[in-house]
Design a protein around this motif. Structure first.
Motif, PDB file in Angstrom:
ATOM      1  N   SER A  52       0.832  -1.196   0.000  1.00 20.00           N
ATOM      2  CA  SER A  52       0.000   0.000   0.000  1.00 20.00           C
ATOM      3  C   SER A  52       0.870   1.251   0.000  1.00 20.00           C
ATOM      4  O   SER A  52       1.775   1.390   0.833  1.00 20.00           O
ATOM      5  N   VAL A  68       1.353   5.381  -2.363  1.00 16.63           N
ATOM      6  CA  VAL A  68       1.131   6.140  -3.594  1.00 16.63           C
ATOM      7  C   VAL A  68       2.235   5.738  -4.573  1.00 16.63           C
ATOM      8  O   VAL A  68       3.417   5.775  -4.211  1.00 16.63           O
ATOM      9  N   GLN A 100      -2.961   6.086  -5.950  1.00 16.35           N
ATOM     10  CA  GLN A 100      -3.009   5.390  -4.673  1.00 16.35           C
ATOM     11  C   GLN A 100      -3.319   3.910  -4.872  1.00 16.35           C
ATOM     12  O   GLN A 100      -4.252   3.543  -5.595  1.00 16.35           O
ATOM     13  N   THR A 109      -4.120   0.684  -2.382  1.00 19.89           N
ATOM     14  CA  THR A 109      -4.404   0.259  -1.015  1.00 19.89           C
ATOM     15  C   THR A 109      -4.752  -1.225  -1.026  1.00 19.89           C
ATOM     16  O   THR A 109      -5.660  -1.642  -1.756  1.00 19.89           O
TER      17      THR A 109
END
Length: 115
Positions: free
Chosen positions: A90, A92, A110, A112
């Motif tokens: 996870s 950016v 992003q 995640t």
């Protein structure tokens, strides 16, 4: 005007896959080394994968055998196929293009990974 536009990020469960894309404009990207970096909160930005103009690749040890970087010089696009994602992936993710003294970055996307 040079632009690197990333796409393909999102939320995925552990063990899942995502494919990131980075479309370049304003440069002849076939000459550039293209890379994917990532930065998690409170951590330094790190190189995840890189591909040179001639297709040579290198990877962060923790993503070897799970991530694959590739490029399409006709489409001026570089990809990062991410398989078997883990929560520690996870971050950016940023696209980077480097050639001689030129060094360009995208705005980031992003990723995640939920456990």
């Amino acid at each position: 005007q040079v632009q690197l536009v990333e796409s393909g990020g999102g939320l995925v469960q552990a063990g899942g896959s995502l494919r990131l894309s980075c479309a370049a404009s304003g440069i002849n990207s076939r000459f550039y080394a293209m890379g994917w970096y990532r930065q998690a909160p409170g951590k330094q930005r790190e190189l995840v994968a890189k591909i040179t103009f001639d297709g040579t690749t290198n990877y962060l040890d923790s993503v070897k055998d799970r991530f694959t970087i590739s490029r399409d010089n006709v489409k001026k696009t570089v990809y990062l196929q991410m398989n078997n994602l883990k929560p520690e992936d996870s971050a950016v993710y940023y696209c980077n293009a480097v050639w001689r003294y030129a060094d360009y970055w995208g705005q980031g996307t992003q990723v995640t990974v939920s456990s």
